[in-house]
Design a protein around this motif. Sequence first.
Motif, PDB file in Angstrom:
ATOM      1  N   ASP A 188     -50.722  23.204  68.481  1.00 12.80           N
ATOM      2  CA  ASP A 188     -50.834  24.294  69.456  1.00 12.80           C
ATOM      3  C   ASP A 188     -50.072  23.998  70.739  1.00 12.80           C
ATOM      4  OD1 ASP A 188     -52.355  25.790  67.751  1.00 12.80           O
ATOM      5  OD2 ASP A 188     -54.271  25.062  68.522  1.00 12.80           O
ATOM      6  N   ASP A 189     -50.015  22.711  71.140  1.00  8.51           N
ATOM      7  CA  ASP A 189     -49.270  22.384  72.360  1.00  8.51           C
ATOM      8  C   ASP A 189     -47.786  22.686  72.194  1.00  8.51           C
ATOM      9  OD1 ASP A 189     -51.626  21.566  73.425  1.00  8.51           O
ATOM     10  OD2 ASP A 189     -51.299  19.426  73.071  1.00  8.51           O
ATOM     11  N   GLY A 190     -47.215  22.296  71.054  1.00  6.39           N
ATOM     12  CA  GLY A 190     -45.809  22.593  70.814  1.00  6.39           C
ATOM     13  C   GLY A 190     -45.551  24.079  70.711  1.00  6.39           C
ATOM     14  N   ALA A 191     -46.495  24.798  70.097  1.00  9.92           N
ATOM     15  CA  ALA A 191     -46.323  26.243  70.001  1.00  9.92           C
ATOM     16  C   ALA A 191     -46.352  26.895  71.379  1.00  9.92           C
ATOM     17  CB  ALA A 191     -47.410  26.832  69.106  1.00  9.92           C
ATOM     18  N   ALA A 192     -47.235  26.404  72.278  1.00 11.40           N
ATOM     19  CA  ALA A 192     -47.282  26.953  73.633  1.00 11.40           C
ATOM     20  C   ALA A 192     -45.992  26.668  74.388  1.00 11.40           C
ATOM     21  CB  ALA A 192     -48.478  26.377  74.384  1.00 11.40           C
ATOM     22  N   ALA A 193     -45.441  25.442  74.230  1.00  7.33           N
ATOM     23  CA  ALA A 193     -44.179  25.122  74.899  1.00  7.33           C
ATOM     24  C   ALA A 193     -43.041  25.972  74.337  1.00  7.33           C
ATOM     25  CB  ALA A 193     -43.868  23.640  74.742  1.00  7.33           C
ATOM     26  N   LEU A 194     -43.037  26.159  73.024  1.00  7.21           N
ATOM     27  CA  LEU A 194     -42.003  26.991  72.407  1.00  7.21           C
ATOM     28  C   LEU A 194     -42.137  28.448  72.848  1.00  7.21           C
ATOM     29  CD1 LEU A 194     -39.640  27.078  70.445  1.00  7.21           C
ATOM     30  CD2 LEU A 194     -41.265  27.410  68.588  1.00  7.21           C
ATOM     31  N   ALA A 195     -43.372  28.930  72.963  1.00 11.13           N
ATOM     32  CA  ALA A 195     -43.585  30.289  73.450  1.00 11.13           C
ATOM     33  C   ALA A 195     -43.094  30.443  74.883  1.00 11.13           C
ATOM     34  CB  ALA A 195     -45.064  30.658  73.351  1.00 11.13           C
ATOM     35  N   GLY A 196     -43.242  29.381  75.681  1.00 10.89           N
ATOM     36  CA  GLY A 196     -42.716  29.439  77.039  1.00 10.89           C
ATOM     37  C   GLY A 196     -41.206  29.560  77.083  1.00 10.89           C
ATOM     38  N   GLY A 242     -52.358  26.525  65.124  1.00  9.99           N
ATOM     39  CA  GLY A 242     -53.744  26.957  65.166  1.00  9.99           C
ATOM     40  C   GLY A 242     -53.901  28.305  65.826  1.00  9.99           C
ATOM     41  N   GLU A 243     -55.134  28.644  66.124  1.00 14.04           N
ATOM     42  CA  GLU A 243     -55.415  29.954  66.712  1.00 14.04           C
ATOM     43  C   GLU A 243     -54.811  30.083  68.105  1.00 14.04           C
ATOM     44  OE1 GLU A 243     -59.351  32.431  68.235  1.00 14.04           O
ATOM     45  OE2 GLU A 243     -59.550  30.935  66.638  1.00 14.04           O
ATOM     46  N   ALA A 244     -54.901  29.013  68.915  1.00  6.62           N
ATOM     47  CA  ALA A 244     -54.355  29.086  70.271  1.00  6.62           C
ATOM     48  C   ALA A 244     -52.834  29.179  70.251  1.00  6.62           C
ATOM     49  CB  ALA A 244     -54.800  27.861  71.074  1.00  6.62           C
ATOM     50  N   GLY A 245     -52.181  28.401  69.377  1.00  7.26           N
ATOM     51  CA  GLY A 245     -50.728  28.469  69.289  1.00  7.26           C
ATOM     52  C   GLY A 245     -50.244  29.817  68.810  1.00  7.26           C
ATOM     53  N   LEU A 291     -38.950  35.547  62.101  1.00  8.47           N
ATOM     54  CA  LEU A 291     -39.946  34.530  62.435  1.00  8.47           C
ATOM     55  C   LEU A 291     -40.591  34.036  61.153  1.00  8.47           C
ATOM     56  CD1 LEU A 291     -41.617  32.939  64.508  1.00  8.47           C
ATOM     57  CD2 LEU A 291     -43.180  34.894  64.628  1.00  8.47           C
ATOM     58  N   ASP A 292     -40.628  32.702  60.969  1.00  9.81           N
ATOM     59  CA  ASP A 292     -41.227  32.071  59.799  1.00  9.81           C
ATOM     60  C   ASP A 292     -42.351  31.164  60.276  1.00  9.81           C
ATOM     61  OD1 ASP A 292     -41.926  30.886  57.451  1.00  9.81           O
ATOM     62  OD2 ASP A 292     -39.985  29.934  57.060  1.00  9.81           O
ATOM     63  N   VAL A 293     -43.599  31.576  60.028  1.00  8.57           N
ATOM     64  CA  VAL A 293     -44.776  30.777  60.380  1.00  8.57           C
ATOM     65  C   VAL A 293     -45.560  30.436  59.121  1.00  8.57           C
ATOM     66  CG1 VAL A 293     -44.986  31.649  62.733  1.00  8.57           C
ATOM     67  CG2 VAL A 293     -46.036  32.912  60.872  1.00  8.57           C
ATOM     68  N   SER A 294     -44.880  30.285  58.002  1.00  9.90           N
ATOM     69  CA  SER A 294     -45.550  30.021  56.735  1.00  9.90           C
ATOM     70  C   SER A 294     -46.177  28.631  56.735  1.00  9.90           C
ATOM     71  CB  SER A 294     -44.541  30.144  55.588  1.00  9.90           C
ATOM     72  OG  SER A 294     -43.462  29.253  55.765  1.00  9.90           O
ATOM     73  N   GLU A 295     -47.128  28.466  55.799  1.00  8.76           N
ATOM     74  CA  GLU A 295     -47.820  27.185  55.593  1.00  8.76           C
ATOM     75  C   GLU A 295     -48.531  26.725  56.855  1.00  8.76           C
ATOM     76  OE1 GLU A 295     -45.330  24.271  53.770  1.00  8.76           O
ATOM     77  OE2 GLU A 295     -44.303  25.731  52.505  1.00  8.76           O
ATOM     78  N   ASN A 296     -49.138  27.646  57.550  1.00  7.80           N
ATOM     79  CA  ASN A 296     -49.967  27.348  58.723  1.00  7.80           C
ATOM     80  C   ASN A 296     -51.329  28.006  58.534  1.00  7.80           C
ATOM     81  OD1 ASN A 296     -48.271  25.837  60.792  1.00  7.80           O
ATOM     82  ND2 ASN A 296     -46.942  27.602  60.399  1.00  7.80           N
ATOM     83  N   PRO A 297     -52.165  27.460  57.642  1.00  6.61           N
ATOM     84  CA  PRO A 297     -53.458  28.113  57.381  1.00  6.61           C
ATOM     85  C   PRO A 297     -54.450  27.992  58.521  1.00  6.61           C
ATOM     86  CG  PRO A 297     -53.313  26.048  56.184  1.00  6.61           C
ATOM     87  CD  PRO A 297     -51.975  26.258  56.803  1.00  6.61           C
ATOM     88  N   GLY A 298     -54.150  27.151  59.522  1.00  7.79           N
ATOM     89  CA  GLY A 298     -55.088  26.970  60.622  1.00  7.79           C
ATOM     90  C   GLY A 298     -55.093  28.089  61.631  1.00  7.79           C
ATOM     91  N   MET A 299     -54.210  29.058  61.506  1.00  9.59           N
ATOM     92  CA  MET A 299     -54.197  30.152  62.492  1.00  9.59           C
ATOM     93  C   MET A 299     -55.461  30.988  62.427  1.00  9.59           C
ATOM     94  SD  MET A 299     -50.255  31.545  62.529  1.00  9.59           S
ATOM     95  CE  MET A 299     -50.250  31.946  60.784  1.00  9.59           C
ATOM     96  N   GLY A 300     -56.004  31.182  61.236  1.00  8.68           N
ATOM     97  CA  GLY A 300     -57.220  31.964  61.105  1.00  8.68           C
ATOM     98  C   GLY A 300     -56.989  33.447  61.300  1.00  8.68           C
ATOM     99  N   ALA A 339     -58.092  35.338  63.748  1.00 11.10           N
ATOM    100  CA  ALA A 339     -57.763  35.686  65.134  1.00 11.10           C
ATOM    101  C   ALA A 339     -56.293  35.414  65.436  1.00 11.10           C
ATOM    102  CB  ALA A 339     -58.653  34.902  66.095  1.00 11.10           C
ATOM    103  N   GLY A 340     -55.770  34.291  64.921  1.00 13.64           N
ATOM    104  CA  GLY A 340     -54.355  33.999  65.134  1.00 13.64           C
ATOM    105  C   GLY A 340     -53.453  35.020  64.474  1.00 13.64           C
ATOM    106  N   ILE A 341     -53.799  35.435  63.250  1.00 12.84           N
ATOM    107  CA  ILE A 341     -53.005  36.463  62.568  1.00 12.84           C
ATOM    108  C   ILE A 341     -53.043  37.773  63.358  1.00 12.84           C
ATOM    109  CG2 ILE A 341     -52.835  37.835  60.470  1.00 12.84           C
ATOM    110  CD1 ILE A 341     -51.911  34.992  60.135  1.00 12.84           C
ATOM    111  N   ALA A 342     -54.233  38.118  63.861  1.00  7.52           N
ATOM    112  CA  ALA A 342     -54.341  39.352  64.652  1.00  7.52           C
ATOM    113  C   ALA A 342     -53.507  39.276  65.927  1.00  7.52           C
ATOM    114  CB  ALA A 342     -55.801  39.628  64.985  1.00  7.52           C
ATOM    115  N   ALA A 343     -53.487  38.084  66.575  1.00  8.53           N
ATOM    116  CA  ALA A 343     -52.680  37.935  67.790  1.00  8.53           C
ATOM    117  C   ALA A 343     -51.190  38.081  67.482  1.00  8.53           C
ATOM    118  CB  ALA A 343     -52.966  36.581  68.432  1.00  8.53           C
TER     119      ALA A 343
END
Length: 882
Positions: A271-279, A441-444, A462-471, A473-477
């Motif tokens: 999630d930290d890397g995803a937040a930095a990438l989102a920035g 994850g959900e936060a990322g 955008l390719d976010v495959s093989e990330n089952p931890g999003m849940g 809520a993450g898919i909805a986001a």
Amino acid sequence: QGSAPGRRLDCEVATMPSSDRQVTPETRTAIARELYAARCRDKGDAPSALGSKHFLNSVAKQASQRPGDSHALRLRSLQLGPRTGVVLMRSLAGTDIELLDLSDNPGLGDAVGVALLPLIVSGQLTSIRLGACGLRGSLVPALVQALSVAADVRLTALDVGGAPTGELSVSTQLGLRGENRLPKLAALLRALARHCPALRELGLSHLGLGESADVAATMSALAALVRDASVTALDVSHNQLPVDTLAPLFDALPTARGLRALDLSHNPLGDDGAAALAGALSPLSTAALAEPTEATTGLSQKPQPREPQLTKPQRTATLSALHRTPLVGTGLSGGGQTAARLSAEARLEAAVASADDDETSLFRMNMSPQRARSAGRPMSSPRDRPLPARRLAARPQSSAPAGRAAAAATALSTSPGPAPTAPPRTAAMLDVLSIAGVGLGEAGAGALGRALASGEGVLRSLDVSENPGMGEAGIAALCRGMTRSRLTSLNLTACGITERGAASVGTALRAYNRLQALRLPRNPLGDSGAVALAAALIRNTGLRSLDASRAGIGDEGAVAMCLALQRNRTLTRLRLDQNLISAEGGEAMLRELRLAMETHRQQPAAGRPGAAGGNGGRGPPSATRLRTLSAVPPSASEAGGGGLESLSVSGNSVSFSAAKEMRRLCDLNRSRRSVPPSLERAISELAKAEPALEAATAERAAIDARAAEIAAEIAQLEQQIAAVRALSDTFSGGRQEVLSVHQTALAKAEAARQATRLKREAEHARFAGERDAVQIRVKAEQERALSADATATETPVHAAEQEEEAISELRRLDLALAANGARIEHARAKGRWAEAQVDAVNITAAAHFAAEAARAAAGAEEGGAAKRGKPAGPPNGSKRKL
């Protein structure tokens, strides 16, 4: 690797042939035979005819995959050895081969790379791929030294990773046999940035960079290369790079204006890397992106207008018609088929109703204007109203970790004093981003969704495959962000999407029509998720490709998707491989596909099925279906053609005949939309004529230049003519006098001519009168003579006297006629004299005009001579002389 090899390499580069020989198919076959012989020597095997045939077929197959690329040589997965480098160096030197692909040949090693260096530094090879070739430490120093002494390096693509860029070979999926290990990679990256300004693609996957000792220096050099060079595609996947080592690359993304494709798959970003990438993908602050609060979500997204709903009578009419349509005309008769279809229709009806009536759908999750007013803030975009750091700190924090960047922003906001003003942020210009298998994850996922929702990026894939931890809520986001982005392709393979996640995806599809490709394989969608997607396809007008393979979809879900195709006319590719579709479900799918094609074929040109004349005079079932389907507002794409072009149901229990018929129907749709062969041939002929067109364009440019020169000469001549005309104006008085004399002479001649004509006409009239009188008298005399002959016997003396009188009268009349003829000849002579006078006047006038023109020309020459400074001769005449 010291100075001596460098001098030897420089000598080889200097003696490279400069001619570009074209590699013909016969030359390719000869090269393949030499490579096969070298492979046999490397492996210690004896060459055989069968082995040579298989080898040549493999080379020809790789060449046929891209027949238009005649400057490429692809030799992937051929078990080549170290002697290959010598053969390629000898065979390719001086040819027109620019792209060489040796990926997945683990026996090559560094020897082949060093042998090919002269072809690289000479500028012949512009693209080389050495993925999974067993490269080790000696290639990097040799390549750095070669680049430093090269004068003309035109390298545009370099792949030294473990697999071809953008591809996954069999060896990659089963574990690389010849993975590359390149120590001191930072030196190579610095050399590429210094000596390869044309580099566009760089592949560094499967190198184990995260385990190397100089990973920090390597990533710093890579960030400098991305920021300063013109690299457009970068692949650093499968390197086990932790988040802290990727920080320089993330910092360089907003300023790397040339980078368009980035692959970070299978690196432990979290999630930290995803937040930095989102920035890096959004101009918003990292703290704003990492805070998944309701207030931030409302402020970072614009209000979405609610989609128009169907009334309950419309929904009832639309879905109940599917129940009333009987199973006739398809040869199907079975309780299993009917049950599967009825269940699919019922669930599809419930999904459509839920999507229209559910107040907690995705459209209501965005902050409404009333909700914004209740929160005490007006609705605005972050671009219009930036958020201060203190207001961010005052909001409640999420329980999920927000990352080091968010913690730093929070600490800064709580410090005393005024908040520092941050410089304006820019978004990365990435078009393609792959972060498959990064532990998202959900936060990322929420951070990425908010970055997409900012609307500032240009991300298309955008390719976010093989990330089952999003849940869920993450898919909805992610789906919320997608509705405000520019995405055209989304890969959600193996993300653990269930029925609720499919409902979120379906709701996003109903509102977002830019997405063209959606991949959902290896997700437990089930029939419920498939029905939710089918309900979204009824309203979606942009999706072209949908992949739902290995998703646990049964008969109900598959039939529901086929039912949706009766309204959707944009989906052209559908994959349902390795699901739970039975033979009865396959027959039901086939029937619905036929009905969908019938619906599309009977639709009138106006765009609405069920309009007047829309059933084409067919039976009540088709007419009923069309009328009830028309109760749903038609989509924007229904005005044109469409239809499914590819349907894959392999790995199911569908019968062979049903699958064959489905394929036939798809081929029929494809043939209706494909380019005619005649047009393709015409395009190819035009492509062949392109060099001639360029030559003609160059010739036209030369002609235009010559035309400009001629125009300049014409302008100069016009100036000279104007000068001559100015000089000739001095003689205009004499010309007027000559013209007046000529006109007077013409008038006199014409008057004389008219008088002569009138006189001739009068003479002719008098002569005609006299002639008629003579003829009358002659006739009377003849009659008198006849009467005299009759009485001659009675009075002969008197008859003789009368005859003498008649003879004398005849003589007198002959004299009168002769006199009249003389007068006529005299009148004709006068007429000829008058015409001669007119001709003489005309000749005199012509002589005057010729003399005047000669004098004007002489005057012009004298004027020109005087203008050039020459002495002028005596004048040829004057007005008094004229």
